[in-house]
Structure formats: structure tokens, C-alpha cells
Design a protein around this motif. Structure first.
Motif, mmCIF file in Angstrom:
data_model
loop_
_atom_site.group_PDB
_atom_site.id
_atom_site.type_symbol
_atom_site.label_atom_id
_atom_site.label_comp_id
_atom_site.label_asym_id
_atom_site.label_seq_id
_atom_site.Cartn_x
_atom_site.Cartn_y
_atom_site.Cartn_z
ATOM 1 N N SER A 119 10.582 -13.602 1.435
ATOM 2 C CA SER A 119 10.211 -14.151 -0.755
ATOM 3 C C SER A 119 11.466 -13.085 -1.445
ATOM 4 N N ALA A 120 12.070 -13.654 -2.183
ATOM 5 C CA ALA A 120 12.378 -12.538 -3.076
ATOM 6 C C ALA A 120 11.850 -11.561 -3.593
ATOM 7 N N LYS A 121 10.317 -11.919 -3.728
ATOM 8 C CA LYS A 121 9.337 -10.637 -4.556
ATOM 9 C C LYS A 121 8.645 -9.404 -2.964
ATOM 10 N N GLY A 122 9.388 -10.214 -2.219
ATOM 11 C CA GLY A 122 8.451 -9.138 -1.002
ATOM 12 C C GLY A 122 9.291 -8.190 -1.118
ATOM 13 N N TRP A 123 9.135 -7.139 0.234
ATOM 14 C CA TRP A 123 8.911 -6.078 0.323
ATOM 15 C C TRP A 123 9.174 -5.702 2.007
ATOM 16 N N ASN A 129 16.499 -6.669 -4.671
ATOM 17 C CA ASN A 129 17.914 -6.016 -4.550
ATOM 18 C C ASN A 129 17.859 -4.951 -3.140
ATOM 19 N N CYS A 130 17.510 -5.963 -2.109
ATOM 20 C CA CYS A 130 18.099 -5.173 -1.180
ATOM 21 C C CYS A 130 19.435 -5.144 -0.326
ATOM 22 N N ALA A 131 19.829 -4.662 0.368
ATOM 23 C CA ALA A 131 21.322 -4.694 0.650
ATOM 24 C C ALA A 131 20.981 -5.929 2.189
ATOM 25 N N LEU A 132 20.276 -5.851 2.692
ATOM 26 C CA LEU A 132 20.232 -6.980 3.792
ATOM 27 C C LEU A 132 19.445 -8.518 3.529
ATOM 28 N N PHE A 133 19.054 -8.625 1.900
ATOM 29 C CA PHE A 133 18.850 -9.925 1.427
ATOM 30 C C PHE A 133 20.065 -11.366 1.282
ATOM 31 N N GLN A 134 19.664 -12.054 2.140
ATOM 32 C CA GLN A 134 20.737 -13.450 2.201
ATOM 33 C C GLN A 134 19.919 -14.277 0.875
ATOM 34 N N ASP A 150 0.944 -1.338 0.212
ATOM 35 C CA ASP A 150 -0.232 0.156 -0.284
ATOM 36 C C ASP A 150 0.294 0.989 -0.103
ATOM 37 N N LYS A 151 1.646 1.862 -1.253
ATOM 38 C CA LYS A 151 2.055 3.054 -2.228
ATOM 39 C C LYS A 151 1.503 4.158 -0.442
ATOM 40 N N ALA A 152 0.484 4.854 0.015
ATOM 41 C CA ALA A 152 -0.351 5.825 0.732
ATOM 42 C C ALA A 152 0.464 5.156 2.078
ATOM 43 N N LYS A 153 0.162 4.074 2.565
ATOM 44 C CA LYS A 153 1.182 3.437 4.191
ATOM 45 C C LYS A 153 2.501 3.864 4.173
ATOM 46 N N ASN A 154 2.802 3.694 3.357
ATOM 47 C CA ASN A 154 4.069 3.200 2.842
ATOM 48 C C ASN A 154 5.339 4.142 1.616
ATOM 49 N N PRO A 155 5.420 5.091 1.838
ATOM 50 C CA PRO A 155 5.573 6.195 0.735
ATOM 51 C C PRO A 155 7.121 6.093 0.570
ATOM 52 N N ALA A 168 9.282 2.025 -3.652
ATOM 53 C CA ALA A 168 9.323 2.312 -4.948
ATOM 54 C C ALA A 168 9.397 1.192 -5.901
ATOM 55 N N ALA A 169 7.998 1.382 -6.878
ATOM 56 C CA ALA A 169 8.029 -0.130 -7.912
ATOM 57 C C ALA A 169 9.306 -0.109 -8.300
ATOM 58 N N GLY A 170 10.228 -0.614 -8.342
ATOM 59 C CA GLY A 170 10.967 -1.543 -8.472
ATOM 60 C C GLY A 170 11.752 -2.805 -7.500
#
Length: 108
Positions: free
Chosen positions: A96-100, A72-77, A57-62, A65-67
Motif C-alpha cells: 500500500s502507498a500508505k504503508g510503512w 515516499n520510500c526509495a524502494l516503492f515502485q 507502533d512507535k515504541a517498537k519501531n523507533p 516518523a510521521a509522514g
């Protein structure tokens, strides 16, 4: 039976028990390391984790950003191309690699 035979038999049984216990411990640790993070987990809720970044939800999580996703997170192992991997924020559970989540940081 001689004393030597009794000692050898006892040692053999002990070594088999040690091998069995080690195998069981390894199996349990691998199973728990592979548990996927549930979006309803309190830590996941606190960091606004979504297993599918397109459903954030982009309104709750400003900050989203798409992508942006776990892959592609520095914390992902995990190895490149993995469907899931570890994240130090969620302990032994995989994300999930597709998560955020709101702690997403660009990989260098």
C-alpha cells in the motif's frame, strides 16, 4: 481433403493454441503481480510492515516518523499517486502507498 489443406488446418489450430496459451500466461502473471501483501506474511512481519503507516507502533519501531510511508520510500515502485505498487523486498506482491516498513528509505 488434400495434403495442403490438412497442413494448413493443423497450422491454424496450432497458432490458435499458442495464442490462447500466451493470453492465459499473461493473465496469470498480471493477477499474481497484483496480489497485495498481507501484514501476516512472514517477510512483512520481519520488516514490521503495516498497510497503514498511522498504525505503526512507535515504541517498537523507533525509526518511524510521521509522514513516512511507502509512497515516499526509495524502494516503492509505482507511478506518483498510485494507491499501491511494487517493492523489491516483497517480491511480486504489492504494498500500500500508505504503508510503512522498517526498511523505509527517503526517496531522493
Amino acid at each position: 481433403m488434400t495434403r495442403f489443406t490438412e497442413i494448413s488446418s493443423t497450422r491454424r489450430v496450432f497458432m490458435m493454441q499458442v495464442a490462447t496459451a500466451a493470453t492465459a500466461t499473461l493473465a496469470v502473471s498480471q493477477a499474481s503481480a497484483q496480489a497485495m501483501l498481507d501484514e501476516k506474511d512472514p517477510q512483512a512481519v520481519g520488516l514490521a510492515y503495516k498497510a497503514d503507516a498511522t498504525k505503526v507502533d512507535k515504541a517498537k519501531n523507533p525509526k518511524y516518523a510521521a509522514g513516512n510511508n511507502c509512497a515516499n520510500c526509495a524502494l516503492f515502485q509505482a507511478k506518483a499517486g498510485a494507491a499501491a505498487g511494487g517493492c523489491p523486498l516483497f517480491g511480486a506482491k504489492q504494498v500500500s502507498a500508505k504503508g510503512w516498513c522498517s526498511a523505509w528509505a527517503k526517496k531522493a
